[in-house]
Design an enzyme around this catalytic site. Structure first.
Site, PDB file in Angstrom:
ATOM      1  N   TYR A 193       0.861  -1.193   0.000  1.00 36.58           N
ATOM      2  CA  TYR A 193       0.000   0.000   0.000  1.00 36.58           C
ATOM      3  C   TYR A 193       0.891   1.235   0.000  1.00 36.58           C
ATOM      4  CZ  TYR A 193      -3.761  -3.276   1.041  1.00 36.58           C
ATOM      5  OH  TYR A 193      -4.645  -4.330   0.994  1.00 36.58           O
TER       6      TYR A 193
ATOM      7  N   HIS B 230      -0.345 -12.261   0.440  1.00 36.32           N
ATOM      8  CA  HIS B 230      -1.272 -11.330  -0.205  1.00 36.32           C
ATOM      9  C   HIS B 230      -2.046 -11.913  -1.392  1.00 36.32           C
ATOM     10  CE1 HIS B 230      -1.712  -6.677  -0.648  1.00 36.32           C
ATOM     11  NE2 HIS B 230      -2.837  -7.270  -0.989  1.00 36.32           N
TER      12      HIS B 230
ATOM     13  N   PRO C  80     -15.325  -4.200   1.012  1.00 34.16           N
ATOM     14  CA  PRO C  80     -16.681  -4.541   1.446  1.00 34.16           C
ATOM     15  C   PRO C  80     -17.747  -3.548   0.982  1.00 34.16           C
ATOM     16  CG  PRO C  80     -15.459  -3.622   3.292  1.00 34.16           C
ATOM     17  CD  PRO C  80     -14.471  -3.841   2.176  1.00 34.16           C
ATOM     18  N   LEU C  81     -17.300  -2.319   0.678  1.00 34.44           N
ATOM     19  CA  LEU C  81     -18.264  -1.301   0.255  1.00 34.44           C
ATOM     20  C   LEU C  81     -18.209  -1.085  -1.253  1.00 34.44           C
ATOM     21  CD1 LEU C  81     -17.589   1.151   3.219  1.00 34.44           C
ATOM     22  CD2 LEU C  81     -19.501  -0.444   2.962  1.00 34.44           C
ATOM     23  N   GLY C  82     -17.583  -2.006  -1.925  1.00 33.03           N
ATOM     24  CA  GLY C  82     -17.520  -1.901  -3.390  1.00 33.03           C
ATOM     25  C   GLY C  82     -16.173  -1.432  -3.884  1.00 33.03           C
TER      26      GLY C  82
ATOM     27  N   SER D 148     -12.459   1.121  -3.004  1.00 35.20           N
ATOM     28  CA  SER D 148     -12.132   2.538  -2.843  1.00 35.20           C
ATOM     29  C   SER D 148     -12.636   3.330  -4.051  1.00 35.20           C
ATOM     30  CB  SER D 148     -10.616   2.707  -2.714  1.00 35.20           C
ATOM     31  OG  SER D 148     -10.157   1.957  -1.624  1.00 35.20           O
ATOM     32  N   GLY D 149     -13.244   4.465  -3.769  1.00 35.47           N
ATOM     33  CA  GLY D 149     -13.719   5.339  -4.838  1.00 35.47           C
ATOM     34  C   GLY D 149     -15.113   5.008  -5.338  1.00 35.47           C
TER      35      GLY D 149
HETATM   36  N1  LIG Z   1      -6.216  -8.452   0.083  1.00 37.93           N
HETATM   37  C1  LIG Z   1      -6.367  -7.732  -0.995  1.00 37.93           C
HETATM   38  O1  LIG Z   1      -6.001  -8.116  -2.102  1.00 37.93           O
HETATM   39  C2  LIG Z   1      -7.020  -6.389  -0.850  1.00 37.93           C
HETATM   40  C3  LIG Z   1      -7.433  -5.665  -1.988  1.00 37.93           C
HETATM   41  C4  LIG Z   1      -8.036  -4.425  -1.797  1.00 37.93           C
HETATM   42  C5  LIG Z   1      -8.227  -3.952  -0.501  1.00 37.93           C
HETATM   43  N2  LIG Z   1      -7.808  -4.668   0.588  1.00 37.93           N
HETATM   44  C6  LIG Z   1      -8.018  -4.211   1.973  1.00 37.93           C
HETATM   45  O2  LIG Z   1      -9.401  -4.053   2.177  1.00 37.93           O
HETATM   46  C7  LIG Z   1      -9.667  -2.736   2.619  1.00 37.93           C
HETATM   47  C8  LIG Z   1     -11.023  -2.291   2.137  1.00 37.93           C
HETATM   48  O3  LIG Z   1     -11.079  -2.261   0.722  1.00 37.93           O
HETATM   49  P1  LIG Z   1     -11.113  -0.896  -0.109  1.00 37.93           P
HETATM   50  O4  LIG Z   1     -10.496   0.173   0.723  1.00 37.93           O
HETATM   51  O5  LIG Z   1     -10.521  -1.149  -1.439  1.00 37.93           O
HETATM   52  O6  LIG Z   1     -12.628  -0.650  -0.394  1.00 37.93           O
HETATM   53  P2  LIG Z   1     -13.960  -0.363   0.476  1.00 37.93           P
HETATM   54  O7  LIG Z   1     -13.700  -0.597   1.918  1.00 37.93           O
HETATM   55  O8  LIG Z   1     -15.034  -1.099  -0.166  1.00 37.93           O
HETATM   56  O9  LIG Z   1     -14.200   1.165   0.181  1.00 37.93           O
HETATM   57  C9  LIG Z   1     -13.330   2.148   0.668  1.00 37.93           C
HETATM   58  C10 LIG Z   1     -13.991   3.499   0.547  1.00 37.93           C
HETATM   59  O10 LIG Z   1     -15.178   3.483   1.311  1.00 37.93           O
HETATM   60  C11 LIG Z   1     -15.384   4.766   1.855  1.00 37.93           C
HETATM   61  N3  LIG Z   1     -16.114   4.564   3.123  1.00 37.93           N
HETATM   62  C12 LIG Z   1     -15.737   3.816   4.200  1.00 37.93           C
HETATM   63  N4  LIG Z   1     -16.686   3.864   5.157  1.00 37.93           N
HETATM   64  C13 LIG Z   1     -17.674   4.652   4.677  1.00 37.93           C
HETATM   65  C14 LIG Z   1     -18.932   5.089   5.199  1.00 37.93           C
HETATM   66  N5  LIG Z   1     -19.358   4.685   6.403  1.00 37.93           N
HETATM   67  N6  LIG Z   1     -19.673   5.919   4.431  1.00 37.93           N
HETATM   68  C15 LIG Z   1     -19.253   6.323   3.205  1.00 37.93           C
HETATM   69  N7  LIG Z   1     -18.088   5.955   2.647  1.00 37.93           N
HETATM   70  C16 LIG Z   1     -17.309   5.122   3.380  1.00 37.93           C
HETATM   71  C17 LIG Z   1     -14.018   5.360   2.090  1.00 37.93           C
HETATM   72  O11 LIG Z   1     -14.104   6.732   1.811  1.00 37.93           O
HETATM   73  P3  LIG Z   1     -13.012   7.809   2.311  1.00 37.93           P
HETATM   74  O12 LIG Z   1     -11.727   7.387   1.647  1.00 37.93           O
HETATM   75  O13 LIG Z   1     -13.556   9.087   1.814  1.00 37.93           O
HETATM   76  O14 LIG Z   1     -12.913   7.708   3.803  1.00 37.93           O
HETATM   77  C18 LIG Z   1     -13.112   4.581   1.151  1.00 37.93           C
HETATM   78  O15 LIG Z   1     -12.557   5.356   0.122  1.00 37.93           O
HETATM   79  C19 LIG Z   1      -8.508  -1.923   2.059  1.00 37.93           C
HETATM   80  O16 LIG Z   1      -8.365  -0.683   2.689  1.00 37.93           O
HETATM   81  C20 LIG Z   1      -7.376  -2.874   2.290  1.00 37.93           C
HETATM   82  O17 LIG Z   1      -6.953  -2.817   3.647  1.00 37.93           O
HETATM   83  C21 LIG Z   1      -7.222  -5.891   0.411  1.00 37.93           C
END
Ligand SMILES: NC(=O)c1ccc[n+]([C@@H]2O[C@H](COP(=O)([O-])OP(=O)(O)OC[C@H]3O[C@@H](n4cnc5c(N)ncnc54)[C@H](OP(=O)(O)O)[C@@H]3O)[C@@H](O)[C@H]2O)c1
Length: 285
Positions: A53, A127, A208-210, A212-213
């Site tokens: 990251y 990973h 989980p929320l679809g 980032s972005g």
């Molecule tokens: N193992 C893997 O291959 C892998 C791949 C991808 C991700 N990950 C891990 O999984 C985590 C989560 O995935 P992700 O970050 O890609 O996607 P995500 O959790 O689905 O979405 C992240 C986005 O959700 C927004 N958010 C969070 N809580 C919210 C709420 N209550 N209301 C409105 N918006 C909200 C955040 O906005 P703001 O930025 O504006 O706060 C953030 O940009 C990552 O951070 C990482 O640690 C692992």
């Protein structure tokens, strides 16, 4: 904050995903530190990160360093389980590559130990499978790190059912977590989620929320989430996290956040209980 278990370690039922604070579109350091501190203040005791990251070729481990700094400057971070990963790389041109060789995993783990400033990493996750390296060889390297005490617990990520079983076998039954993509729009990891439940292994939905972005669009893309959110007077994101948490007591979502308000809202999902009719509606959405 309600709690759940990863191996023998009790952690908050909602974790913090660190990725948005270190990749494309990342905020400045002050906002990231404020976000991590807001998580800790909200009772979050589980933070997910990775050496990959980062954005540029010369800032590997940006997110790990950020988390270490936030924990140092908070005071109340000693009970936090930090989970990092090795095996993914970012050459700096925006791409993601893999290296699952035992040599790389050992070097990566040593570097993560230094950046996190700990004697042993709480949870170390492989990973992503590397097609060039037999899966058992990559997991064998994680097993060695566990036996040597460099990591306290071992996890895997982006694994199918066969890989979960194989990893648990190579680790002599010591696999504690599987981190796979899972969200309302991406449900194909449901069989792995169920297998983790049967094996008593934590399942950590990433994106989980679809992703980032895209999280802000959750409500419009999945009307029932918005509908139930309105009925409870909460955000659709909170409903989404509560819905997947209801699937198994071994599910611990790790919503990514780069703003304090996001993690404050998401952390509160640990207290949101949906009834059977609401869960059925969301399952079918
Ligand atoms: N193992 C893997 O291959 C892998 C791949 C991808 C991700 N990950 C891990 O999984 C985590 C989560 O995935 P992700 O970050 O890609 O996607 P995500 O959790 O689905 O979405 C992240 C986005 O959700 C927004 N958010 C969070 N809580 C919210 C709420 N209550 N209301 C409105 N918006 C909200 C955040 O906005 P703001 O930025 O504006 O706060 C953030 O940009 C990552 O951070 C990482 O640690 C692992």
């Amino acid at each position: 904050m309600r709690t759940r278990y990863i191996g023998p370690v009790e952690v908050s039922a909602i974790g913090l995903g660190g990725m948005p604070m270190s990749i494309e579109g990342r905020p400045d350091e002050a906002r990231s530190i404020a976000t991590i501190h807001a998580a800790l203040d909200a009772g979050v005791t589980f933070i997910d990160t990775a050496d990959a990251y980062h954005l540029y070729a010369d800032d590997i481990g940006h997110n790990e360093s950020l988390i270490a700094k936030a924990l140092r400057t908070h005071g109340g971070g000693s009970d936090v389980l930090v989970a990092t990963k090795g095996g993914h790389l970012r050459p700096g041109d925006g791409s993601w590559t893999v290296d699952g060789s035992p040599e790389h995993l050992r070097r990566a783990c040593e570097a993560s130990l230094t950046r996190l400033g700990v004697e042993a990493i709480g949870l170390y996750q492989f990973h992503r499978p590397d097609p060039k390296v037999p899966y058992a060889d990559s997991i064998g390297a994680i097993c060695d790190l566990l036996d040597e005490g460099k990591i306290r617990m071992a996890g895997i990520s982006n694994a199918d059912q066969e890989q979960i079983r194989l990893a648990n076998e190579v680790l002599d039954g010591r696999l504690v977590s599987v981190q796979n993509q899972f969200s309302p729009a991406f449900r194909s990891s449901e069989p792995e989620l169920e297998l983790c439940h049967d094996l008593g292994i934590a399942f950590l939905p990433w994106g989980p929320l679809g992703g980032s972005g895209r999280a802000a669009k959750l409500g419009s893309r999945h009307a029932p989430f918005a509908q139930i959110a309105e009925a409870h007077g909460v955000s659709p994101q909170r409903v989404c996290l509560a819905w997947m948490s209801a699937k198994s007591s071994f599910v611990i979502p790790i919503p990514g956040c780069s703003r304090p308000e996001s993690i404050q809202d998401s952390a509160a999902a640990a207290e949101l209980v949906l009834d059977d009719a609401e869960i059925a509606l969301l399952d079918a959405a």
